[in-house]
Design an enzyme around this catalytic site. Structure first.
Site, PDB file in Angstrom:
ATOM      1  N   GLU A   1      30.646  48.789  32.837  1.00  0.00           N
ATOM      2  CA  GLU A   1      31.865  49.530  32.970  1.00  0.00           C
ATOM      3  C   GLU A   1      32.151  50.819  32.307  1.00  0.00           C
ATOM      4  O   GLU A   1      32.455  51.663  32.925  1.00  0.00           O
ATOM      5  CB  GLU A   1      33.066  48.273  32.745  1.00  0.00           C
ATOM      6  CG  GLU A   1      34.614  49.131  32.854  1.00  0.00           C
ATOM      7  CD  GLU A   1      35.530  48.215  32.414  1.00  0.00           C
ATOM      8  OE1 GLU A   1      35.458  47.689  31.195  1.00  0.00           O
ATOM      9  OE2 GLU A   1      36.296  47.873  33.141  1.00  0.00           O
TER      10      GLU A   1
ATOM     11  N   SER B   1      44.808  46.181  41.263  1.00  0.00           N
ATOM     12  CA  SER B   1      45.753  46.844  40.475  1.00  0.00           C
ATOM     13  C   SER B   1      45.039  48.229  40.058  1.00  0.00           C
ATOM     14  O   SER B   1      43.691  48.228  40.121  1.00  0.00           O
ATOM     15  CB  SER B   1      46.196  46.316  39.100  1.00  0.00           C
ATOM     16  OG  SER B   1      46.446  47.047  38.411  1.00  0.00           O
TER      17      SER B   1
ATOM     18  N   CYS C   1      41.192  43.619  35.218  1.00  0.00           N
ATOM     19  CA  CYS C   1      40.588  43.524  33.582  1.00  0.00           C
ATOM     20  C   CYS C   1      39.231  43.225  33.463  1.00  0.00           C
ATOM     21  O   CYS C   1      38.621  43.778  32.764  1.00  0.00           O
ATOM     22  CB  CYS C   1      41.339  42.712  32.851  1.00  0.00           C
ATOM     23  SG  CYS C   1      43.134  42.752  33.094  1.00  0.00           S
TER      24      CYS C   1
ATOM     25  N   GLU D   1      50.567  47.304  34.323  1.00  0.00           N
ATOM     26  CA  GLU D   1      50.512  46.498  35.360  1.00  0.00           C
ATOM     27  C   GLU D   1      51.762  45.687  36.090  1.00  0.00           C
ATOM     28  O   GLU D   1      52.045  45.610  37.158  1.00  0.00           O
ATOM     29  CB  GLU D   1      49.442  45.587  35.087  1.00  0.00           C
ATOM     30  CG  GLU D   1      48.595  44.788  36.246  1.00  0.00           C
ATOM     31  CD  GLU D   1      47.237  44.283  35.956  1.00  0.00           C
ATOM     32  OE1 GLU D   1      46.744  44.845  35.122  1.00  0.00           O
ATOM     33  OE2 GLU D   1      47.144  43.193  36.466  1.00  0.00           O
TER      34      GLU D   1
ATOM     35  N   LYS E   1      30.985  44.626  30.740  1.00  0.00           N
ATOM     36  CA  LYS E   1      31.635  45.903  30.113  1.00  0.00           C
ATOM     37  C   LYS E   1      30.583  46.852  29.723  1.00  0.00           C
ATOM     38  O   LYS E   1      30.984  48.087  29.644  1.00  0.00           O
ATOM     39  CB  LYS E   1      32.253  45.333  28.757  1.00  0.00           C
ATOM     40  CG  LYS E   1      33.651  44.465  29.017  1.00  0.00           C
ATOM     41  CD  LYS E   1      34.702  45.302  29.388  1.00  0.00           C
ATOM     42  CE  LYS E   1      35.728  44.412  29.801  1.00  0.00           C
ATOM     43  NZ  LYS E   1      37.058  45.239  30.415  1.00  0.00           N
TER      44      LYS E   1
ATOM     45  N   GLU F   1      53.507  48.477  37.740  1.00  0.00           N
ATOM     46  CA  GLU F   1      52.805  48.564  39.203  1.00  0.00           C
ATOM     47  C   GLU F   1      53.148  47.334  40.213  1.00  0.00           C
ATOM     48  O   GLU F   1      53.448  47.795  41.173  1.00  0.00           O
ATOM     49  CB  GLU F   1      51.396  48.676  38.824  1.00  0.00           C
ATOM     50  CG  GLU F   1      50.556  48.925  40.333  1.00  0.00           C
ATOM     51  CD  GLU F   1      49.048  48.941  40.268  1.00  0.00           C
ATOM     52  OE1 GLU F   1      48.577  48.690  39.004  1.00  0.00           O
ATOM     53  OE2 GLU F   1      48.424  49.119  41.188  1.00  0.00           O
TER      54      GLU F   1
ATOM     55  N   CYS G   1      37.559  35.205  29.681  1.00  0.00           N
ATOM     56  CA  CYS G   1      36.715  36.091  28.903  1.00  0.00           C
ATOM     57  C   CYS G   1      36.176  34.980  27.404  1.00  0.00           C
ATOM     58  O   CYS G   1      35.190  35.338  27.109  1.00  0.00           O
ATOM     59  CB  CYS G   1      37.387  37.066  28.037  1.00  0.00           C
ATOM     60  SG  CYS G   1      38.153  38.034  29.389  1.00  0.00           S
TER      61      CYS G   1
ATOM     62  N   GLU H   1      33.658  56.679  36.803  1.00  0.00           N
ATOM     63  CA  GLU H   1      35.375  57.066  36.613  1.00  0.00           C
ATOM     64  C   GLU H   1      35.910  56.800  35.269  1.00  0.00           C
ATOM     65  O   GLU H   1      37.068  57.053  35.037  1.00  0.00           O
ATOM     66  CB  GLU H   1      35.808  55.650  37.655  1.00  0.00           C
ATOM     67  CG  GLU H   1      35.648  55.715  38.951  1.00  0.00           C
ATOM     68  CD  GLU H   1      34.247  54.812  39.312  1.00  0.00           C
ATOM     69  OE1 GLU H   1      33.457  54.660  38.323  1.00  0.00           O
ATOM     70  OE2 GLU H   1      34.129  54.229  40.412  1.00  0.00           O
TER      71      GLU H   1
END
Lengths: 597, 119, 586
Positions: free
Chosen positions: C360, C318, C298, C278, C357, C281, C505, C365
Site C-alpha cells: 500500500e 469508501s 482500511c 468515513e 501495508k 462520507e 489486524c 496513489e
C-alpha cells in the site's frame, strides 16, 4: 445388405497404425478396386488383434488366413493371388519361431490357439465403428437381459458368484465393490470406467476401448442398473486419441439406438455416459486421484477411507472399474457365473490379458485363463525367447510389481500366487528378460518411472523414491558403497508402509523383489564394480584378448574416439580411460577377439 | 430401439454380415479359379454364384476359390459341400448352371447328377 | 459416542472424530506438520502415522476416522521408525541453514526434529534448488525451505478465497508455487500474508526492511519518525515472552525512542481521523443517494482483493485512505509545517501488523503533494521485534512512555480498529451521536464483535427514521459472501466493514506467528480481548471526541470532507483483474 464372398480384416489398433497399417489398407482398397472385385470382397478395419510385433496384419476370411508384416507393395500380390485366384501367398504367412513352420490359418497359430478370449472376444474380430457388428455378436443382449429379467440384486449376486476380481491392480472383488456402492446411502451415484492405463508397456485397455468400445458402454450401463446410477464417466488419457474417438462414436451410436439415454429398452432405466480426457499422469489411475482429476482438480490421491464406494465423485457413492474388468461383465451375464467360474483357478476366476513385451518372440496382447504358468505363456503362446537366450526373469505388474525368476516358471499366474512371490498381477504388464538383462538396472528403470510419476503430495513417495533412485543410480554407475543395500531396504520398507496411496506403497516393489531374488547382482555391482549381465555401461570393460587378436586393425579404424592402438599383425590394445564403451570394435572384430566384462 | 425384440431382430440380420468371420457349420461353394478356370469363364461363374446367393439372402454360404484341380478341360469346376456331407464337384459350370446348382443343391439338397464329375 | 483404545488407553469420542483428536483426548500427542484442522486434513506429511490393529500399513491419524472398538498404537517401533524416516527425508531436501534462517528458533521443522530426537542424517542426495521469489514488496518465497505441507495453499484458497497458490510439477520437483509456477507478483495475490502466518518453515516470510530502517536512523540528515498500528501493541509482547493479548504500548513506545526515532506517533490517531471522514462520507451517501452499501477501505489486502476480483464493486469502497496513509499524508504536511522541517527530510516508518501495508505504501496513489511517498518504509510487527532485539533493548525492562503529539493522541475507538468489527463499531459510535445528537451510553456493540465469519447488526438512529443495516466480514472468503450478495442485488446493507485477515489486524500477516496453527483462533481471541481492554482503559472512546483531531480540522484541514481533507485523506482505486500475466501481454 450386400453379399461378400470374402472379408479382409485390417488391424487398425494404435500399434498397427504406428507400423503403417493405414497405407496397407489404402493399397488394399486400391488393388481390390483395380481387380474389379470390390463388390465381392469387403475390407474391414478392426481393433487390435494382439500380435503387435507382427503388424501390419491382415486376416482374410472365410479361410482365416493370417498375413503378417504386410507392406503396401505386398498388397498387389495378396489381391491377385489370394483374393482373385484363391492361392495363399506363403511368403507373408506367420512362421512359428520354434518349429520354423509356416502356419496359414489364424486359429492354428499357437499365439491365438493358446488364448481364451473373453475380454478380448471382439477386438480384432469386429469393426468397432459399426455397432451392428457388436450387436451381431450378442452385444447389448446382456444389458437387455438384466433390464428385463433381473433385479439389481440379482445382477450383483451374479457378478459376485462369478468370482470376477478387478483387473486394474489390486484384484479386489468386483461383485463386492458393486455391492458396497449399491448399499452406500445416496440418491445420486456414479459409474466410472478407469481407462487411465499407465503401466509402461501395458495396453490391453486401449485395445478394448479402440477395438470393442460398445462392450464397455454395455458393461457400464449394467453396472449403473446394478448400483442405481444413471450417469457414467469414462476417464481416458489424452494419449489415446483413437480410443477417445472410437469411444465417442460408439457412445453416439448407442444413443441413436437408445441403448444409452432415457428409458432403455422401454424399461424406464436411464443411463448416459461422458468421456473425460485426462492428461496421462500415471497417478490418475489411482481412483481417488482419478476422481480429483474428473472434478477438475490436480490429480492427487487422498487418504482412504472413505472409499469411493461411499464418497467418490463430488462426494457421491462411485463405482470405479477398470476397462478390462468391465469387458468381462456382458459375457458373465449372458453365459452365467458358472461358465465364468470354470475358467481360471480357485481364487482367480476367468482370464487375464497380458501385455507381453521384452525379450520374447511374439510380443503383444494375450488373453489366457488365470493360472496358466509363466512357462506356458512364454514358450507355448508367445513363441519363446529370441536368439536362443536363457530366460532370466519376468516383471509382472509393471512398475508396481516385482519379478519372477526361472524358479517360478511353473507357478500359476494368478493374483495370490504373484503376491506371495513379492510381485502382483497389476494391470497385466509382463516383461520378459533374458540373461543380458541387469536386474539392478531394471529396478532402477521402474523406480525412475514411479518417482517421476509421483504426484509429490506425500513425503515418503516424493523424497523417498528419489533417494532410492539416487542410490540405484550410484550402484549402476559403479559408485555403490557398503550400506547401500541396507539403506535401500530401509527406505523401501518405509515407503511401502507409510505412503499415502497405492503408487507409493507399491513403488519399492521392483527393488525389493530384485533384492530378494538377485541380491548377488547388487553385491557384484557394489563390491566388485561389476555388472554380471554386462548391461550397465559404466561397469563394462572392453579388452582385446591377445591370443585371438590377429592385428588386423579394424578395431582401431572403427573406434570413434581413438581408444584402440597397436601395430599391424601384433595384438592391439584398448585404452580404457578413453573408451566410451560403444561396443563398435567388438561388433566389427572379425576374430571375436574383443571381450566384454 | 424400443425393446429387446428390436435388439434380437437387429442381431439376426447383423449376424449375416459376421458369418464369414465366425466360421462354424455352413455350406461351402468352392470355385476353381486357376488360370484354366478363369480362362473357361470362372469369373462369370463366381459372379453368378454371388448374385444368386444374394437374391436368395443366403448370406451364410461361404464362397471360396481354389486353384487348378487337374481337370482343365472340365473348368469351370464348382464344389458344393453341405455340412456333414462329402464334396460334390460339378463340371463346366457357367452362370446358368451355377444358379441351378444353388437352387437345387444348396437350397433343396438335391444333387444335379448329370453335371457331377466327382463325389 | 464411540469407544476406542489408543496405546491401551480407552477413550470415548463423538462419532466423526479423527484419531488425532481422539489421541489428544486420551492425552497422547501425535506429531503433525501438514495438518490444519478443518482446512488442511490431507495426510501429506506422513508424520502422524499410527498403527491400527487389523489395518494394513501405517495410517495418518489426521485423516483416519475413529471407529468403535478400534485399537490404535502410536508408539510402536514401526511407527517411530516411519515417522523419523519421513522427517529425515524432509530434512534431506532442506537447506538446513537454520542458524541464519528467518525462522531460527521458531521453526516447526526444527521443533519436530528435536521432538523426534533426530541426531543424524541418514539420507543425502539432491536438494531442491529454486530461485528465491523476491518479486513482491511484501512476501518473500524460498521454495527450497518448503516442506509441501500446503497449509499456505489451504489458507489462500479456503480462508482467503484467493487461491493463487498450488502445487505445480510432479514427483521430487513438486513445489508449492503461485499458479502456473509464476512469481507471486505475476498472479492476483493480495499480499495479505496469511500464508506466511501458517508456514511452518522459512519458505514464506515477510520481505525484511529492517536494514533500511537502521540505515535511516543512522542518517543524521533525516528526521526519522514512526507510527504504530493499533494491533501491534497487543501482539508484539509475545515476541518478548508476554502472554498473547498483553498490552505493551508504553514499553513499545519507549523501545522505539531507544531505537532512535525522533517522534513516535500513533496510527490510532489517524484511525480516529478516519472515522471523522468515513462517518461523514457515509452520512453524505445516505443523504445524497450515493452508492450503498459503502465498504471500509482500511485494509490494503482487502483493497487489492476487490481490485482484482470484484473490480465492478469499487464504487462501493469508501474513498478514505487507510489510517496509515492518512497519518503519512499529515506527517509530511501538517507535522512538517508544524516543526518546520522540509518534507524531504522527514522519514516516516510504519509498524504494521500487515504485509500488504508494504504494498500500500508504494501505491502510486499514495504519493503526497511533495512528490514523495507519504510513508517511507513499512515494518511488520515481527520486524520491529527483531530490531528491538538486535539493538539489545530489553523491552520488558523498559518504562512506559507516551506517544508524541500532535499525531499521538487517540481514543478507544481508534484502538479497536485492530479487531474485526472495530471500524464498524467506531464509526457507529460517531455516526450515532452525530445524527441523533444524543449521547451513546453503551458504546460496546457486541453484535459486530467476535470471530464468526459474517456479522450483521441493525442500529436505529434516534431522532431519525434511519435504521442502519450493517455487516462485518473478516477473512476474504467470508468477504466473498457479502460481495456476491451485492453483485446479485441481495445486499440491503448501508455499511460494511471488511478486513482481509481473519480476526482483523490482530492476526494480520505481519503479526507474531501462532506457536500452533491449530490454536490460532484461541490466540486471535486473546489479542482481541487485549484490544477491547485497551479501549476500555482509555478515557475517551469516541473518535469525534478526540481533541487532537478537532484541533487538526480547526487549524489545518478546515471542514470535514472539505477540499483540503479530500486532497490529503482520500484516494482512488485501480481496476486490476484476475489474470495479470495475460493483461500485461496485451
Amino acid at each position: 445388405m450386400a453379399f461378400y464372398r470374402a472379408q479382409v480384416l485390417v488391424c487398425g489398433g494404435a500399434g498397427c497404425i504406428s507400423s503403417g497399417c493405414k497405407a496397407v489398407q489404402q493399397a488394399l482398397i486400391h488393388e481390390i478396386n483395380k481387380a474389379g472385385i470390390d463388390e465381392e470382397v469387403k475390407v474391414i478395419e478392426t481393433g487390435c488383434i494382439g500380435t503387435c510385433e507382427l503388424g501390419p496384419v491382415l486376416v482374410v476370411y472365410p479361410d482365416g488366413t493370417f498375413y503378417q508384416k504386410v507392406k503396401p507393395e505386398d498388397v498387389h500380390t495378396i489381391v491377385e493371388e489370394h483374393l482373385v485366384k484363391g492361392r495363399i501367398v506363403s511368403r507373408l504367412l506367420y512362421k512359428d519361431p520354434l518349429t520354423e513352420k509356416t502356419i496359414p490359418e489364424y486359429t492354428k497359430i499357437s499365439f491365438f490357439a493358446g488364448q481364451t478370449r473373453v475380454a478380448l472376444r471382439n477386438t480384432g474380430v469386429i469393426d468397432p465403428s459399426v455397432i451392428e457388428e457388436y450387436i451381431a455378436r450378442d452385444g447389448y443382449a446382456a444389458l437387455g437381459k438384466v433390464l428385463t429379467e433381473m433385479s439389481p440384486e440379482q445382477v450383483i449376486d451374479e457378478i459376485s458368484r462369478s468370482g470376477l476380481r478387478g483387473r486394474g491392480g489390486a484384484g479386489f472383488s468386483t461383485g463386492l465393490k458393486w455391492r458396497l456402492t449399491a448399499q452406500a446411502p445416496g440418491d445420486e451415484k456414479y459409474v466410472v470406467c478407469n481407462a487411465d492405463e499407465g503401466d509402461p508397456g501395458a495396453f490391453m485397455d486401449r485395445s478394448i476401448l479402440e477395438g470393442d468400445p460398445h462392450s464397455i458402454i454395455e458393461a457400464m450401463a449394467i453396472a449403473g442398473y446394478a448400483i442405481g446410477s444413471s450417469q457414467g464417466y469414462i476417464y481416458v488419457r489424452a494419449e489415446y486419441p483413437l480410443a477417445v474417438a472410437n469411444m465417442q462414436r460408439a457412445i453416439e451410436q448407442a444413443r441413436q439406438y437408445n441403448l444409452l439415454g432415457k428409458d432403455i429398452f422401454g424399461t424406464g432405466f436411464d443411463f448416459d455416459l461422458e468421456i473425460r480426457v485426462g492428461a496421462g499422469a500415471f497417478v490418475c489411475g489411482e481412483e481417488t486421484a482419478l476422481i480429483a482429476s474428473i472434478e477438475g482438480n490436480r490429480g492427487e490421491p487422498r487418504p482412504k477411507p472413505p472409499y469411493p464406494s461411499n464418497s467418490g465423485l463430488w462426494g457421491k457413492p462411485t463405482l470405479i472399474n477398470n476397462v478390462e474388468t468391465l469387458a468381462n461383465i456382458p459375457p458373465i451375464i449372458l453365459q452365467g457365473s458358472e461358465w465364468f467360474r470354470q475358467i481360471g483357478t480357485e481364487k482367480s476366476k476367468g482370464t487375464k490379458v497380458f501385455a507381453v513385451a521384452g525379450k520374447i518372440n511374439n510380443t503383444g496382447l494375450v488373453e489366457v485363463p488365470m493360472g496358466m504358468t509363466l512357462r506356458e505363456i512364454i514358450y507355448d503362446v508367445c513363441g519363446g525367447i529370441p536368439g536362443g537366450k536363457q530366460f532370466k526373469a519376468a516383471q509382472t505388474g509393471g512398475p508396481s510389481g516385482g519379478c519372477l525368476t526361472a524358479d517360478h516358471l511353473d507357478v500359476p499366474m494368478e493374483y495370490d500366487s504373484l503376491v506371495s512371490l513379492g510381485s502382483m498381477m497389476g494391470s497385466g504388464g509382463l516383461i520378459i528378460m533374458d540373461e543380458d538383462t541387469c536386474m539392478v538396472d531394471i529396478a532402477r528403470f521402474f523406480l525412475d518411472f514411479t518417482q517421476d510419476e509421483s504426484c509429490g503430495k506425500c513425503t515418503p513417495c516424493r523424497i523417498g523414491t528419489k533417494r532410492m533412485l539416487e542410490i540405484l543410480n550410484r550402484i549402476t554407475r559403479g559408485e555403490g558403497k557398503e550400506g547401500d543395500i541396507e539403506a535401500l531396504e530401509a527406505l523401501a520398507e518405509n515407503i511401502k508402509k507409510s505412503s499415502l496411496c497405492g503408487l507409493g506403497q507399491s513403488a519399492p516393489n521392483p527393488v525389493l523383489s530384485t533384492l530378494r531374488y538377485f541380491r548377488s547382482e547388487y553385491e557384484a555391482h557394489i563390491r566388485e564394480k561389476r555388472c554380471p549381465a554386462g548391461a550397465c555401461q559404466a561397469l563394462i570393460v572392453y579388452a582385446i584378448q591377445p591370443d585371438r587378436c590377429r592385428g588386423c586393425g579394424v578395431c582401431a579404424r572403427v573406434c570413434p574416439v581413438e581408444a584402440v592402438s597397436g601395430q599391424p599383425r601384433s595384438p592391439y590394445e584398448i585404452n580404457s580411460e578413453k573408451c566410451i564403451k560403444c561396443g563398435l570394435c567388438r561388433e566389427k572384430c572379425p576374430f571375436d577377439a574383443i571381450a566384454k566384462h | 430401439m424400443k425393446s429387446l425384440e428390436d435388439l434380437k431382430k437387429l442381431r439376426d440380420s447383423a449376424r449375416q454380415m459376421m458369418h464369414l468371420r465366425e466360421g462354424g457349420d455352413s455350406v461351402r461353394i468352392v470355385i476353381g479359379m486357376g488360370t484354366c478356370g478363369i480362362a473357361a469363364g470362372a469369373r462369370e461363374t463366381l459372379a453368378a454364384v454371388m448374385q444368386e446367393l444374394e437374391r436368395l439372402h443366403l448370406y451364410d454360404v461361404v464362397v471360396t476359390q481354389t486353384g487348378c484341380a487337374g481337370f482343365c478341360d472340365k473348368e469351370p469346376l464348382v464344389d458344393v459341400i453341405l455340412p456333414g456331407q462329402p464334396r460334390v464337384t460339378y463340371a463346366k459350370v457357367d452362370g446358368e448352371r451355377a444358379r441351378r446348382i444353388i437352387d437345387e443343391h444348396v437350397v433343396n439338397g438335391r444333387v444335379i447328377e448329370q453335371w457331377v464329375i466327382e463325389r | 459416542m464411540i469407544k476406542l483404545t489408543i496405546d491401551g488407553v480407552t477413550v470415548a469420542v463423538p462419532e466423526g472424530t479423527d484419531v488425532l483428536a481422539a489421541a489428544k483426548a486420551a492425552g497422547i500427542r501425535i506429531p503433525t506438520l501438514c495438518y490444519m484442522e478443518k482446512y488442511n486434513e490431507i495426510g501429506a506429511c506422513r508424520l502422524c502415522l499410527v498403527e491400527v490393529k487389523g489395518m494394513r500399513g501405517l495410517l495418518a491419524a489426521c485423516t483416519l476416522q475413529a471407529s468403535d472398538g478400534m485399537e490404535v498404537y502410536t508408539n510402536t517401533p514401526a511407527v517411530r521408525e516411519a515417522r523419523r524416516t519421513n522427517l529425515e527425508l524432509l530434512l534431506s531436501d532442506h537447506p538446513q541453514d537454520c542458524l541464519i534462517c528467518v525462522r531460527n528458533g521458531q521453526c516447526e521443522l526444527q521443533s519436530l526434529a528435536e521432538e523426534m530426537g533426530i541426531r543424524r542424517q541418514r539420507f543425502e542426495g539432491e536438494k531442491s534448488a529454486y530461485p528465491l521469489d523476491h518479486s513482491t514488496l511484501s512476501i518473500m518465497r524460498d521454495p527450497n525451505k518448503c516442506v509441501l505441507c500446503r497449509r499456505c495453499v489451504a489458507v489462500c484458497k479456503q480462508v482467503q478465497g484467493v487461491g493463487v497458490l498450488g502445487a505445480v510439477e510432479r514427483g521430487f520437483d513438486t513445489i508449492v508455487a503461485p499458479e502456473g509456477g509464476c512469481l507471486l507478483h505475476d498472479v492476483a495475490c493480495v499480499l495479505c500474508g496469511q500464508c506466511v502466518m501458517v508456514c511452518p518453515t522459512g519458505a514464506l516470510a515477510e520481505v525484511d526492511n529492517t536494514e533500511e530502517v537502521f540505515a535511516a536512523l543512522n542518517d543524521k540528515s533525516k528526521h526519522v519518525i514512526v507510527q504504530t498500528a493499533p494491533a501491534v501493541r497487543v501482539a508484539i509482547g509475545e515476541e518478548f515472552g508476554y502472554p498473547p493479548g498483553t498490552i505493551v504500548t508504553g514499553k513499545m513506545v519507549s523501545a522505539l525512542r531507544r531505537l532512535g526515532f525522533q517522534a513516535v506517533f500513533d496510527t490510532d490517531f489517524a484511525a480516529d481521523l478516519t472515522i471523522w471522514e468515513e462517518a461523514n462520507e457515509l452520512l453524505e451517501r445516505l443523504n445524497n443517494g450515493g452508492t450503498l452499501p459503502m465498504i471500509t477501505s482500511c485494509s490494503p489486502g482487502w483493497i487489492k482483493f476487490i481490485e482484482h476480483y470484484y473490480p465492478d464493486l469499487i464504487e462501493h469502497l469508501s474513498t478514505c485512505k487507510s489510517p496509515q496513509q492518512m497519518l503519512g499524508a499529515l506527517a509530511k504536511t501538517y507535522y512538517a509545517e508544524k516543526i518546520g522541517v522540509s518534507p524531504e527530510d522527514i522519514f516516516l516508518v510504519s509498524v504494521m501488523p500487515c504485509t500488504a501495508k508494504k504494498f500500500e505504501r508504494a501505491r502510486p496513489e499514495m504519493v503526497g503533494e511533495s512528490g514523495l511517498p507519504d510513508v517511507d518504509i513499512v515494518l511488520t510487527t515481527r520486524e520491529l521485534a527483531r530490531m528491538i532485539k538486535v539493538a539489545g533493548i530489553d523491552l520488558p525492562q523498559l518504562p512506559d512512555s507516551d506517544f508524541d503529539s500532535p499525531l499521538g493522541l487517540s481514543t478507544g475507538a481508534g484502538v479497536i480498529f485492530g479487531a474485526t468489527g472495530g471500524v464498524m463499531e467506531a464509526a457507529l459510535r460517531t455516526a450515532y451521536e452525530w445524527v441523533s445528537g444524543e449521547a451513546l451510553t453503551n458504546v460496546e456493540l457486541e453484535a459486530v464483535r467476535g470471530l464468526s465469519g459474517v456479522k450483521e447488526a441493525e442500529v436505529k438512529l434516534p431522532g431519525t427514521d434511519i435504521t442502519l443495516r450493517v455487516a462485518v466480514a473478516h477473512g476474504l472468503a467470508n468477504a466473498r459472501q457479502l460481495l456476491d450478495k451485492i453483485r446479485t442485488g441481495k445486499a440491503d446493507y448501508h455499511f460494511i466493514e471488511i478486513m482481509a485477515c481473519p480476526g482483523g489486524c490482530i492476526s494480520g500477516g505481519g503479526q507474531p506467528r501462532p506457536a500452533d496453527v491449530n490454536e490460532f483462533n484461541a490466540l486471535r481471541e486473546q489479542r482481541i480481548k487485549g484490544v477491547y481492554r485497551a479501549d476500555r482503559d482509555l478515557p475517551l472512546r469516541k473518535s469525534h471526541e478526540n481533541p487532537a483531531v478537532k484541533e487538526l480540522y480547526d487549524t489545518y484541514l478546515g471542514e470535514i470532507g472539505g477540499e483540503r481533507a479530500h486532497h490529503l485523506l482520500h484516494t482512488n482505486y485501480t481496476v486490476r483483474g484476475k489474470y495479470l500475466r495475460t493483461i500485461r501481454q496485451h
